[in-house]
Write an enzyme that holds these catalytic residues in place. Structure first.
Site, short mmCIF file in Angstrom:
data_model
loop_
_atom_site.label_atom_id
_atom_site.label_comp_id
_atom_site.label_asym_id
_atom_site.label_seq_id
_atom_site.Cartn_x
_atom_site.Cartn_y
_atom_site.Cartn_z
CB THR A 180 -0.92 0.03 1.23
OG1 THR A 180 -0.11 -0.09 2.41
CG2 THR A 180 -1.93 -1.10 1.19
CE LYS A 181 3.01 2.04 4.71
NZ LYS A 181 2.11 0.89 4.91
#
Length: 379
Positions: free
Chosen positions: A179-180
């Site tokens: 998700t980064k």
């Protein structure tokens, strides 16, 4: 419309194949070293160690500080469980701090009253890649002889004034979860900015052994010399991450464009008091990691998420306050941390990922405008 989609920049699979050809998969090979040098050279980190996750990096930080049962560690309540778990696992008593009135980040002005003779460390989380007031944090830590750990999981390529986040505290942890901004599937990095921790960090990283020093020819024996665990990331993860780091500028430029598109298009709704938009302090240069809005009520947020869902758009809330969690509620001192609780009940995150198109964003924005045009019927 997914909330997030992992991004393949182009060279990831080729680099994984190269790692296979190199015959080194278990970690601390060429790709690991490239990733670590990237952080040391670009961001001025004294020593960087690639880890299996951001959680692992935080656990290493707790070991390096030699946190003992009864020690106190101050952290924000509006954060992920890993921030607290790393210290609770060492027996620490976590003391939670509230958020700012206008941002989910920790309220620095409340920290001094939480410090006791048992306090060992302050942990700050740079929420959404937006810097905490690090000058104030470091001054407070120096006054009380405390260590500072930056939870920079969301903050690669973000800055406090002109200083990269993760390079200011004594220690810092980054995450490369899918998700980064840049990803390795799972992965993290410990940044060591205080020289006193440098040698021991490598030992803890290598399962408590002097293995790395041995292979550099710095010691005659490879043996168990301290506590440690299996914190090294695989070369396969490092290979994937290296392809992402090589494309960091392109990834960031795309995210900036998307973030600013949301912000500009939603200003009219914010001006009409439909919700609040993200606030970025003058001292911070953020990395466009998250775009969120802060709704007026919990009921309205619930209705908004549901309405977006009916249009096949996945929007999500974020952290639930840790001081109110089933695990820690009885251990908390009873203070009402109202601002953090407000964000837990009112904040909603919109889709933001590299392959999100302008047409996708325009559809999301149109649905948001439609929802508030129909309000209060929707809520």
């Amino acid at each position: 419309m997914p909330f997030n989609k992992p991004y393949l920049s182009g060279q990831e699979l080729a680099y994984i194949q190269q790692a296979l050809r190199n015959g080194k998969l278990s970690g601390n090979g060429w790709f690991t070293q490239q990733c670590q040098q990237f952080f040391e050279q670009r961001y001025g980190v004294r020593k960087a160690l690639l880890t299996t996750s951001g959680t692992a990096a935080l656990e290493m930080a707790a070991l390096l500080l030699d946190i003992q049962p009864g020690d106190e560690v101050i952290i924000p309540t509006f954060t992920f469980t890993s921030t607290a778990n790393a210290f609770v696992l060492r027996g620490a008593h976590v003391v939670f701090a509230d958020s700012l009135p206008d941002h989910p980040n920790i309220d620095i002005t409340q920290l001094e009253q939480l410090i006791t003779p048992r306090t060992r460390a302050l942990v700050v989380v740079h929420y959404a890649g937006v810097a905490c007031d690090m000058a104030a944090v470091m001054q407070l830590a120096q006054r009380y002889n405390l260590f500072v750990i930056e939870d920079a999981a969301q903050a690669i390529d973000s800055y406090y004034q002109q200083r990269p986040l993760g390079s200011i505290g004594h220690l810092a942890a980054f995450s490369f979860h899918e998700t980064k901004n840049v990803i390795a599937g799972e992965g993290g990095l410990l940044a060591i900015n205080d020289e006193q921790f440098q040698a021991r960090a490598e030992i803890i990283w290598e399962k408590g052994t002097n293995r790395a020093a041995y292979f550099r020819g710095e010691t005659a024996r490879y043996q168990w010399v301290d506590v440690g665990s299996s914190y090294l990331a695989s070369e396969l993860n490092a290979a994937y991450l290296w392809a992402q780091l090589e494309n960091l500028a392109f990834i960031q430029a795309q995210r900036q464009q998307q973030w600013e598109q949301y912000y500009t298009a939603l200003v009219p709704l914010a001006a009409a008091n439909a919700f609040a938009l993200p606030m970025v302090p003058a001292y911070a240069r953020h990395n466009w990691h998250i775009f969120y809005v802060v709704c007026r009520t919990l009921e309205e947020r619930t209705a908004l998420i549901k309405y977006l869902g009916t249009h096949r758009i996945l929007a999500v809330f974020h952290y639930q306050t840790l001081h109110n969690s089933p695990f820690y509620y009885a251990r908390h001192d009873g203070r009402a941390l109202t601002r953090a609780s407000f964000y837990a009940d009112h904040l909603v995150r919109l889709p933001l990922f590299y392959e999100l198109t302008l047409a996708d964003q325009q559809r999301i924005i149109a649905v948001l405008h439609e929802f508030y045009a129909l309000a209060p019927n929707n809520s």
